[in-house]
Design an enzyme around this catalytic site. Sequence first.
Site, mmCIF file in Angstrom:
data_model
loop_
_atom_site.group_PDB
_atom_site.id
_atom_site.type_symbol
_atom_site.label_atom_id
_atom_site.label_comp_id
_atom_site.label_asym_id
_atom_site.label_seq_id
_atom_site.Cartn_x
_atom_site.Cartn_y
_atom_site.Cartn_z
ATOM 1 N N ASP A 106 -0.430 -9.490 -17.859
ATOM 2 C CA ASP A 106 -0.822 -8.094 -18.088
ATOM 3 C C ASP A 106 0.402 -7.236 -18.384
ATOM 4 O O ASP A 106 1.544 -7.693 -18.273
ATOM 5 C CB ASP A 106 -1.598 -7.544 -16.869
ATOM 6 C CG ASP A 106 -0.948 -7.902 -15.528
ATOM 7 O OD1 ASP A 106 0.206 -8.384 -15.520
ATOM 8 O OD2 ASP A 106 -1.581 -7.695 -14.500
ATOM 9 N N ASP A 158 -7.448 -5.325 -3.151
ATOM 10 C CA ASP A 158 -8.880 -5.103 -3.381
ATOM 11 C C ASP A 158 -9.541 -6.285 -4.104
ATOM 12 O O ASP A 158 -10.671 -6.181 -4.570
ATOM 13 C CB ASP A 158 -9.091 -3.810 -4.192
ATOM 14 C CG ASP A 158 -8.433 -3.867 -5.565
ATOM 15 O OD1 ASP A 158 -7.802 -4.902 -5.901
ATOM 16 O OD2 ASP A 158 -8.548 -2.874 -6.312
ATOM 17 N N HIS A 214 -8.394 -7.770 -6.900
ATOM 18 C CA HIS A 214 -8.177 -7.887 -8.349
ATOM 19 C C HIS A 214 -7.186 -9.005 -8.675
ATOM 20 O O HIS A 214 -6.297 -9.314 -7.888
ATOM 21 C CB HIS A 214 -7.755 -6.548 -8.979
ATOM 22 C CG HIS A 214 -6.343 -6.122 -8.725
ATOM 23 N ND1 HIS A 214 -5.999 -5.112 -7.858
ATOM 24 C CD2 HIS A 214 -5.166 -6.541 -9.268
ATOM 25 C CE1 HIS A 214 -4.687 -4.937 -7.873
ATOM 26 N NE2 HIS A 214 -4.163 -5.794 -8.719
ATOM 27 N N GLU A 235 -9.755 -4.954 -12.350
ATOM 28 C CA GLU A 235 -10.131 -4.221 -11.150
ATOM 29 C C GLU A 235 -11.577 -4.554 -10.767
ATOM 30 O O GLU A 235 -12.328 -5.105 -11.576
ATOM 31 C CB GLU A 235 -9.997 -2.712 -11.421
ATOM 32 C CG GLU A 235 -8.570 -2.261 -11.734
ATOM 33 C CD GLU A 235 -7.653 -2.241 -10.502
ATOM 34 O OE1 GLU A 235 -7.925 -2.966 -9.521
ATOM 35 O OE2 GLU A 235 -6.647 -1.505 -10.547
HETATM 36 C C1 GLP Z 1 -0.444 -6.144 -9.641
HETATM 37 C C2 GLP Z 1 -0.462 -7.252 -10.673
HETATM 38 C C3 GLP Z 1 -1.205 -8.487 -10.164
HETATM 39 C C4 GLP Z 1 -0.724 -8.847 -8.762
HETATM 40 C C5 GLP Z 1 -0.966 -7.690 -7.830
HETATM 41 C C6 GLP Z 1 -0.544 -7.992 -6.398
HETATM 42 O O1 GLP Z 1 -1.605 -5.411 -9.661
HETATM 43 N N1 GLP Z 1 -1.052 -6.827 -11.889
HETATM 44 O O2 GLP Z 1 -0.990 -9.573 -11.055
HETATM 45 O O3 GLP Z 1 -1.403 -10.010 -8.304
HETATM 46 O O4 GLP Z 1 -0.201 -6.583 -8.318
HETATM 47 O O5 GLP Z 1 0.839 -7.884 -6.280
HETATM 48 P P1 GLP Z 1 1.663 -8.340 -5.020
HETATM 49 O O6 GLP Z 1 1.807 -9.812 -5.147
HETATM 50 O O7 GLP Z 1 2.953 -7.620 -5.130
HETATM 51 O O8 GLP Z 1 0.878 -7.963 -3.813
#
Ligand code: GLP
Length: 260
Positions: free
Chosen positions: A67, A136, A138, A143
């Site tokens: 992304d 959440d 995602h 989302e």
């Molecule tokens: C962002 C990214 C996701 C990732 C999420 C959780 O939203 N787009 O790909 O999984 O964060 O991040 P973290 O691993 O820092 O909790």
Amino acid sequence: MEIVIQESAEQLARMAADVIEDVVRTNPNPVLGLATGSSPLPIYTELIRRHREEGLSFAHCTAFTLDEYVGLPAGHPESYHEVIRNEFTRHVDIDDARVFSPDGSADGLESAGERYDAAIKAAGGVDVQILGIGSDGHIAFNEPGSSLSSRTRLKTLTAQTREDNARFFDSLDQVPIHALTQGLGTILEARRLVLIATGAGKAQAVANMVEGPLAAFCPGSVLQLHNHAIVLVDEAAASGLTHSDYYRLSFDRKPAWQKL
Ligand code: GLP
């Protein structure tokens, strides 16, 4: 879906790195799916170590990120293209020109998703996709409410995601409102999925993903549809799982020939 529970993030990272190393060493044109966020960082640390100390080469790899924020200028340090470069790809021998991210700049946003999916297809599809999960539920920036068959497209970030990610910016106002993200249907096309989640903050999301219903409300639950998905969790992230005894038992009794 295979659930593997280990004590430390480093143990999980070594397992994920084993899966990736297997693909990189056995496939003449490996296509890696890279994820940002803090969860996969120990995996990149381990892969960089294997590159430096054990000669693991990525020179023949192509990579696609999951992304990208919309509206950050090219080269912005928090654009996911830069983040993945700084955290992983610039430390190994992969060609920069073969590391792709969705194009989140203002021009051509309407068709950027379609172009990205076409580029993944033209490269032969993703062999192994690394994933994290948001608090959440995602994955990537899909989302809650995202279609389970969605393709790469523009999504509006939830207030929760923007707050979670504000730590990387000077203020909440600077966190983009939109992102381009691989769709859940796009992610499902990867041949292998390796999701890593650590810490108690992910326990509810992990429980919903693994043991909850398949539902757009929990985008991570789409992994239930994949025939080769591995979920690597530490004890804290596993703490909401009802059947953790079974997951431990089946991992302990896994036949040696059946790799992750
Ligand atoms: C962002 C990214 C996701 C990732 C999420 C959780 O939203 N787009 O790909 O999984 O964060 O991040 P973290 O691993 O820092 O909790």
